[in-house]
Structure formats: C-alpha cells, structure tokens
Scaffold this active site. Structure first.
Site, PDB file in Angstrom:
ATOM      1  N   LEU A 320       0.798  -1.353  -0.128  1.00  0.00           N
ATOM      2  CA  LEU A 320       0.057   0.226  -0.061  1.00  0.00           C
ATOM      3  C   LEU A 320       0.746   1.149   0.041  1.00  0.00           C
ATOM      4  O   LEU A 320       0.352   2.356  -0.409  1.00  0.00           O
ATOM      5  CB  LEU A 320      -0.825  -0.098   1.316  1.00  0.00           C
ATOM      6  N   GLY A 321       2.035   1.160   0.554  1.00  0.00           N
ATOM      7  CA  GLY A 321       2.935   2.353   0.678  1.00  0.00           C
ATOM      8  C   GLY A 321       4.102   2.199   1.744  1.00  0.00           C
ATOM      9  O   GLY A 321       4.099   1.139   2.245  1.00  0.00           O
ATOM     10  N   GLN A 322       4.975   3.156   1.625  1.00  0.00           N
ATOM     11  CA  GLN A 322       5.870   2.977   2.489  1.00  0.00           C
ATOM     12  C   GLN A 322       5.847   4.086   3.625  1.00  0.00           C
ATOM     13  O   GLN A 322       5.843   5.462   3.244  1.00  0.00           O
ATOM     14  CB  GLN A 322       7.336   3.076   1.686  1.00  0.00           C
ATOM     15  N   GLY A 324       7.137   6.049   7.333  1.00  0.00           N
ATOM     16  CA  GLY A 324       8.469   6.465   8.099  1.00  0.00           C
ATOM     17  C   GLY A 324       8.807   4.960   9.081  1.00  0.00           C
ATOM     18  O   GLY A 324       9.949   4.961   9.322  1.00  0.00           O
ATOM     19  N   PHE A 325       7.834   4.335   9.465  1.00  0.00           N
ATOM     20  CA  PHE A 325       8.307   3.242  10.370  1.00  0.00           C
ATOM     21  C   PHE A 325       8.702   1.799   9.521  1.00  0.00           C
ATOM     22  O   PHE A 325       8.924   0.699   9.906  1.00  0.00           O
ATOM     23  CB  PHE A 325       7.353   2.819  11.193  1.00  0.00           C
ATOM     24  N   GLY A 326       8.057   1.706   8.431  1.00  0.00           N
ATOM     25  CA  GLY A 326       8.212   0.656   7.541  1.00  0.00           C
ATOM     26  C   GLY A 326       7.120   0.612   6.345  1.00  0.00           C
ATOM     27  O   GLY A 326       6.486   1.460   6.096  1.00  0.00           O
ATOM     28  N   THR A 327       7.017  -0.632   5.760  1.00  0.00           N
ATOM     29  CA  THR A 327       6.497  -0.739   4.615  1.00  0.00           C
ATOM     30  C   THR A 327       4.893  -1.222   5.000  1.00  0.00           C
ATOM     31  O   THR A 327       4.872  -2.250   5.731  1.00  0.00           O
ATOM     32  CB  THR A 327       7.085  -1.873   3.533  1.00  0.00           C
ATOM     33  N   LYS A 342       2.025  -3.611   8.651  1.00  0.00           N
ATOM     34  CA  LYS A 342       3.132  -2.718   8.620  1.00  0.00           C
ATOM     35  C   LYS A 342       4.410  -3.466   9.041  1.00  0.00           C
ATOM     36  O   LYS A 342       4.455  -3.818  10.251  1.00  0.00           O
ATOM     37  CB  LYS A 342       2.836  -1.394   9.442  1.00  0.00           C
ATOM     38  N   ASP A 439       2.624  14.294  14.085  1.00  0.00           N
ATOM     39  CA  ASP A 439       2.756  14.209  12.719  1.00  0.00           C
ATOM     40  C   ASP A 439       1.380  13.956  11.664  1.00  0.00           C
ATOM     41  O   ASP A 439       1.093  13.452  11.009  1.00  0.00           O
ATOM     42  CB  ASP A 439       3.482  12.747  12.112  1.00  0.00           C
TER      43      ASP A 439
END
Ligand SMILES: *[C@@H]1O[C@H](CO)[C@@H](O)[C@H](O)[C@H]1NC(C)=O
Ligand SMILES: *[C@@H]1O[C@H](CO)[C@@H](O)[C@H](O)[C@H]1NC(C)=O
Ligand SMILES: *[C@@H]1O[C@H](CO)[C@@H](O)[C@H](O)[C@H]1NC(C)=O
Ligand SMILES: *[C@@H]1O[C@H](CO)[C@@H](O)[C@H](O)[C@H]1NC(C)=O
Ligand SMILES: *[C@@H]1O[C@H](CO)[C@@H](O)[C@H](O)[C@H]1NC(C)=O
Ligand SMILES: *[C@@H]1O[C@H](CO)[C@@H](O)[C@H](O)[C@H]1NC(C)=O
Ligand SMILES: *[C@@H]1O[C@H](CO)[C@@H](O)[C@H](O)[C@H]1NC(C)=O
Ligand SMILES: *[C@@H]1O[C@H](CO)[C@@H](O)[C@H](O)[C@H]1NC(C)=O
Length: 637
Positions: A320-322, A324-327, A342, A439
């Site tokens: 789904l996306g990348q 800050g903490f992971g994919t 994630k 954030d």
C-alpha cells in the site's frame, strides 16, 4: 564422611548443569560501515529479504548466509549463533540482532556482535574475510589479581583455539590451574562458518593474542572479522545445547587435583554459587516464556505465518505504501477480514516486552476517527503492526490530485475536517494517556469506504523517538506542518498538533500543499498567502477550483462561501505563532460546528525572518531533496 561431602557437591553441580538457557541477546558492539545507501527504496527491501532468508537457516543450523538483488544493490548477509545456544535461543538472539543492525542506516553495511550471536550485512561478498582494521578486544572493567588466573586464561585460550580450528568451528573450556577455587576461567571461541580452516586458525590466534592484552581484567571479548573469542571468570555459557551432538561441543576440564578437605568445601561453594546463578537465569527465562505464552493467548497477537499468508508473503502487489516506520501491505485474513500490516524494519530499540506493552496501550484507543491498531506480530522473526484497513487510501491522494479532487465536494471535505478534529480531541483529551500525534498531515489522514476520516500512525511515535532513522524521516515528512516552537526548540505540546491541523485545513480548502507554490518558481507558501488574502478580505482565490466548479449557480452558493471563509479563519487561528493563542482542539471543533465564533487571527507565524522555515520547501537544492524524501521514499501510508 568424605564420600558424603563429595556426593553432595557432585549432586549440586549436576543439578546446576541441567541448565536453563539464556539467548544472551545483549549487544556488545555495533560497527557500521562508512558508505551510505545509494537508494533506500531498493536497498532496504533487499536487506529485509536477505534477513528473512537467513531466519530459516538460523532455526535449522544456527548459522545462515543469503543474498538478494543484483548489481550495486545486491545485499549480502550472514549470521551465526555461538555454539552453546540452543535453536530456540539462537532464534531469539538472531531476531534481536536483525533488529539492531538497521541502526546503521543509512550506512550500507554493518555488523553487530551480541553476547550470543553475530550478524553482518554488506553490499559485497564478505564471506571470506577473517581480519580487518577494526579487529580487537573489548576488555571488562573488573580486575582479577593472581598469577593462577592469568595462567588459566592462557591455557584456556590455547585449548579453545585448537578445538575451534577443527570441524565444528566452536570450542569451549573451563580451566582452573592452581589451588584457589576462584581461579576458574571460562573460555569460548567461535569461527564464522564461511571461512576456511586456515583462516579460522589465523583469526583465533590473533583474537587470543589480543585477549591476553586484557589481563589482568576478569573478562574480555575479541571481536574479530572472522571469529569471536571470550574469556571470563564467571560462567557465561549455556551448559546444554538442545541441538544435540550435531552442533558438537567439546568440554575440556583441566582441574589440577588438590588434596584435602579444602577441595570439598570449595566444591560446595562453587556449587552453591553456580546454582544461585542458575536460579536467576531460570527466573529470567521463565519470565520470557510467560510473555511468549501470554502473547500466544492474546487476541492482540497475530502469528507471523498468519500475516504471511494474509499478504501472500508480502507480495509487491499488496503493497500500500512506505511509511516512516516501515512498509505497509494489504492483507486478507482467513475469515475475510481486511487488514493493513506494517513491517517495521527500523524498529530496533525496543525489546519484545516493551513493544508489546506499547501495542497494548495504543490498541485500547478506540474512536471512529482513529485508525484502529488491531495488534502485532511481536514474537515472530520480525515485528509487524496490524491495523484496520481503509479502502480509500489517504487524503493526499484526493485533494492534491486535479481529477480525484473532484470526488470530494465541500460537504465531504468539511466532514473530513470535522472528523479529523474529533479524532484529535479524543487523542488529546479523552484517553488515559494523553497522546500528541506529532505528525498530522494529509497522508496520515486515511479514508474508509464511506470516506470518513481516520487518523493513522498515532501513539507509537514515542517508542520510536530515539530511533535515528525515524527522527530524520519524521522531520523530512512534516516540515511544512511543524509548529515553529517544535521546529526551533523541540517544544512539544498538543498545540503543535493544533498547528499542523490548521495547515491541513488550509490544504483541504485550497487543494494545494503548504510547501508548494502555485507554480514552480512561486516560493510563497500556502500559509503566508492565506494570511495575506484573509487580511485583504479576498479568500476566494485561495479556494480549490474543483470546489468552485461544483458550486456554480447553486442557490446556497453564498452560504457555502461564508462557510469556507469561516473554515479558513479557523485554520489561521490554529496556525498562530504563539502556542497559547491557538485554540485547544475541542475549542477548534466547537468553532467548526459553528457553536462558537472563531476569533480574528492576529498573530501570523512569520515574525522572525531568520527562521522563516515556511518558505523554503520549493526552493534550493537542499529543500528539493527534503521534498523528494517526504513524497517518495517515506510516503506514509
Ligand atoms: C531506486 O530504486 C527504485 C527501484 O528500482 C527505482 O524505481 C528508483 O528510481 C531508484 N531511485 C533512485 C534515486 O535511483
Ligand atoms: C557498495 O556501495 C558503495 C556506496 O554506495 C558503492 O560505491 C560500491 O560500489 C558498492 N559495492 C558494490 C560491490 O556494489
Ligand atoms: C582460505 O581462505 C583464505 C581467505 O579467503 C584464502 O586466502 C586461502 O587461500 C584459503 N585457503 C585454503 C586452503 O583454501
Ligand atoms: C566500564 O568502563 C567503561 C569506560 O570507562 C564505562 O563506560 C562502562 O560503563 C564501565 N562498565 C561498567 C560495568 O562499569
Ligand atoms: C590482529 O589483527 C589486526 C588486523 O589485522 C591487527 O591490527 C592486530 O595487530 C592483530 N593483533 C594481534 C595481537 O596480532
Ligand atoms: C504458541 O502456539 C503455537 C501454535 O499454536 C505452538 O506451536 C507454540 O508451542 C505455542 N508457544 C507457547 C510458548 O505456548
Ligand atoms: C470520552 O469518550 C467516551 C466514550 O468514547 C464518551 O462517552 C465521552 O463523552 C468522552 N468524553 C469527552 C470529554 O470527550
Ligand atoms: C471508497 O471505497 C469504496 C469501497 O471500497 C468504493 O466503493 C468507493 O468508490 C470509494 N470511493 C472513492 C471516491 O474512491
């Protein structure tokens, strides 16, 4: 009488030896390479894949090597547990090691020596290396007087070197020379399985020579490129390896017999001492086992294999996306439930217990406008967070897109703004632990199937605080949204979220990113334009064309325009420079619901020309790279 004493001593020692093992997952030293990653997107993915391949080998044989990718982006990895670790302990040590190594990021290589295992990753084939400039000992702090001790160390080292140079690449010894019982020395040596016998011997000889330099310290560890050697006056090894004889170990005991009753008393003393140590070790182990058991029974725990199946082995098409903490991957559980999993590749600070406790805390936070954390895979080979799935992706995919922006009319946008405010009120004011999001931005507002706003990625920020890689991504990802006091002084209160919320509101109304001008050479931020136009009483040019299109000719047009102006005003009130002049989120919500009049904003955040952080994102090379990072590599889901 003497026989009885001897029997007691032996029984105690035997009992002590029926061992409760310890994975020894504490870090001795992390050594990072000096070259930096060329392309994090691909290198990180290759690193994770390499580490995964090694996981399986570790469980089976206690060591493993793997490669992923090709050319300059190829990732090489190797890990090995020291010979006295059982397969279970080996897996535990490896998991910790694998989580620690990414602290080297953005270096493109590194190695970590743990008390029970070793790990290394590079972008070249390093398997033959057995010596290097960094080789050397780490000596303990305690001193141990006595000629007997030094002699025992010497003897022990030479024994393990000759044993470990053999087939098993592992040797251990317990040596006591002389009369005093407290001169026993425990020594262990391990060569990496990838080097040949000649290299192994050379490495061990260098290591043991360097360890003699530690004397008269009570313990020392040689951290060499191709091997690991440790001596200590206390028994640090696990006495029984569950793996049976296949991982062979040779125990050498040189006990110079000393006659007299002293020996028996001494024996009893050692026995009791060792026994006490084992009790402590057993307690620690019991705690760890209890945790794993609790995890097994907790509904928060997802088995690693379950998530692997749900995401089809983390297939690229499910990505789904990348963040800050992971994919993040989409997954479907066996019962049909959709989830977002994630993978935390940079979660390294936390041990399983702490991590689990945090997940437990955050998962108890439930609100219709907050993305629910369903649980984690906390004890598997890598850590994963499991979230509810939001089918319509994130807000930024709509409002900043000319076409998709049409799908969000003013009513929908206002609902999203109000929903986001409600979620923030809950985080700030209605949870037992007050949570500051830190954030808030368009890509962290997800949309469910009914286009309801759901705030993502809250609560765990605290646990990643010390994680270097995250700090840099967080700053890169939130520049345009960060409150001046947070940016300049790191001063963090709820009012920092209020500021980010204000920026978000203006973005939703205008369909423009705060840190992008109208045109490529326009360096004026959305925020400064909004303040200017509000002062001039001309808010209309600010509003997204998509919204104006939908409005054409409707009779309530005037009402909608008034509403928009009001919302812009709330956005400005929220972005005032001085934190205390910004409203709380619950006040802002009342204003949005028209239950309270917003005050006139009077305190724009552009007072100090020197720290005008708000204008820079579309100019200058440095800023361009920041923008690239936040929009591509670390695009939070
Ligand atoms: C990094 O690698 C990815 C995947 O191969 C590629 O799409 C991207 O363009 C690369 N980025 C850079 C800066 O080379
Ligand atoms: C490893 O990475 C460095 C820096 O990114 C690069 O200069 C070097 O060529 C790479 N080595 C190999 C074998 O690809
Ligand atoms: C052992 O490995 C070293 C280092 O790779 C190499 O130089 C040496 O030739 C090898 N020796 C044998 C006997 O294979
Ligand atoms: C040993 O000495 C080092 C350096 O002086 C110090 O950082 C470390 O805390 C000491 N360790 C212990 C266990 O006292
Ligand atoms: C061990 O090898 C390293 C690296 O080659 C070297 O710097 C060091 O002096 C050697 N130590 C001993 C005791 O031979
Ligand atoms: C946890 O559950 C799995 C499968 O249900 C089982 O194989 C494993 O032994 C359990 N672990 C513990 C510590 O209970
Ligand atoms: C806190 O949340 C509960 C349930 O979610 C709700 O009933 C209550 O009104 C909320 N309180 C405040 C102050 O928002
Ligand atoms: C949102 O998701 C739902 C369900 O997946 C879908 O039917 C709908 O078309 C989506 N809406 C938009 C605007 O994409």
């Amino acid at each position: 009488m003497m026989i009885n004493l001897m029997t007691i001593a032996t029984v105690i020692l035997l009992f002590a030896n029926t061992s409760f093992a310890d994975p020894r997952a504490q870090v001795i030293k992390l050594i990072c390479g000096k070259q930096t990653e060329q392309n994090a997107t691909i290198n990180v993915a290759n690193f994770i894949s390499t580490m995964e391949k090694i996981t399986l080998q570790m469980q089976n044989s206690g060591h493993g090597a793997a490669e992923t990718g090709s050319g300059r982006h190829k990732s090489y990895g190797f890990a090995q547990c020291y010979g006295d670790l059982s397969p279970t302990d080996c897996t535990l040590c490896y998991v910790e090691a694998r989580n620690i190594l990414p602290q080297c990021y953005p270096s493109n290589g590194g190695r970590a020596y743990l008390e029970g295992c070793f790990i290394r990753a590079e972008n070249y084939s390093f398997y033959d290396e057995f010596s290097g400039p960094g080789d050397g000992p780490v000596c303990g702090n305690r001193t141990r007087a006595g000629p007997g001790f030094d002699e025992s160390v010497r003897k022990g080292l030479s024994q393990v070197v000759s044993v470990a140079s053999g087939n098993e690449r592992y040797g251990r010894a317990e040596v006591a020379v002389g009369r005093a019982v407290n001169e026993s020395v425990y020594v262990m040596a391990d060569c990496w399985r990838t080097i040949n016998a000649t290299a192994c011997r050379a490495c061990l000889e260098n290591a043991s020579a360097s360890l003699l330099g530690c004397l008269p310290r009570a313990d020392g560890r040689a951290l060499n490129t191709g091997c690991f050697v440790q001596y200590s006056d206390t028994d640090f090894m696990n006495s029984v390896s569950n793996s049976g004889s296949s991982r062979g170990r040779v125990i050498v005991n040189v006990i110079v017999a000393v006659s007299g009753v002293a020996l028996f008393i001494g024996g009893v003393i050692i026995g009791v001492y060792v026994w006490k140590r084992r009790i402590i070790a057993r307690k620690r182990r019991d705690d760890a086992e209890k945790l794993v058991k609790n995890l097994n029974h907790s509904s928060l725990n997802f088995k690693y294999s379950t998530l692997e199946r749900a995401t089809v082995c983390f297939d690229e098409t499910n990505k789904l996306g990348q963040g800050g903490f992971g994919t993040v991957y989409k997954g479907v559980l066996a019962d049909g439930r959709e989830i977002a999993a994630k993978r935390l590749f940079f979660n390294n600070k936390h041990r399983v217990t702490d991590f689990y406790n945090e997940v437990n805390m955050v998962s108890s936070v439930e609100h219709k406008n907050l993305v629910r954390l369903l649980g984690c895979s906390c004890s598997g080979p890598e850590r994963l967070l499991v979230y509810e799935f939001c089918s319509n992706k994130s807000l930024d995919a709509f409002i900043f897109d000319l076409d998709k922006g049409k799908e969000l009319d003013w009513d929908k946008r206002l609902k999203i703004i109000v929903g986001t405010a409600e979620g923030l009120v809950y985080l700030h004011e209605n949870t037992s632990t007050r949570i500051i999001h830190r954030d808030i931005k368009a890509s962290n507002i997800l949309l469910d199937s009914r286009m309801r706003a759901k705030i993502a990625d809250f609560g765990l920020a605290r646990s990643f605080e010390k994680d270097q890689s995250h700090i840099s991504t967080a700053i890169a990802g939130t520049l345009g949204y960060m409150a001046p006091e947070y940016l300049a002084y790191g001063q963090l209160t709820e009012k920092a979220d209020v500021y980010s919320f204000g920026v978000l509101v203006l973005e939703i109304v205008s369909g423009r990113r705060n840190n992008e001008g109208e045109s490529p050479d326009d360096t004026e931020s959305l925020l400064s334009r909004a303040w200017k136009q509000f002062k001039q009483g001309t808010v209309e040019p600010l509003v997204d064309h998509n919204l104006m299109l939908g409005l054409g000719g409707r009779k309530e047009e005037a009402d909608v325009m008034t509403e928009m102006v009001r919302v812009v005003q709330i956005g400005l009130v929220c972005t005032q420079e001085i934190p205390s002049s910004r409203p709380s989120m619950s006040k802002a919500l009342l204003m949005l619901e028209a239950k309270e009049e917003p005050p006139l904003p009077s305190n724009p955040p552009f007072m100090d020309k020197e720290t005008m952080e708000f204008h820079y994102s579309s100019q200058g090379s440095n800023d361009a790279s920041v923008a690239t990072i936040s929009h591509t590599v670390f695009l939070p889901r």
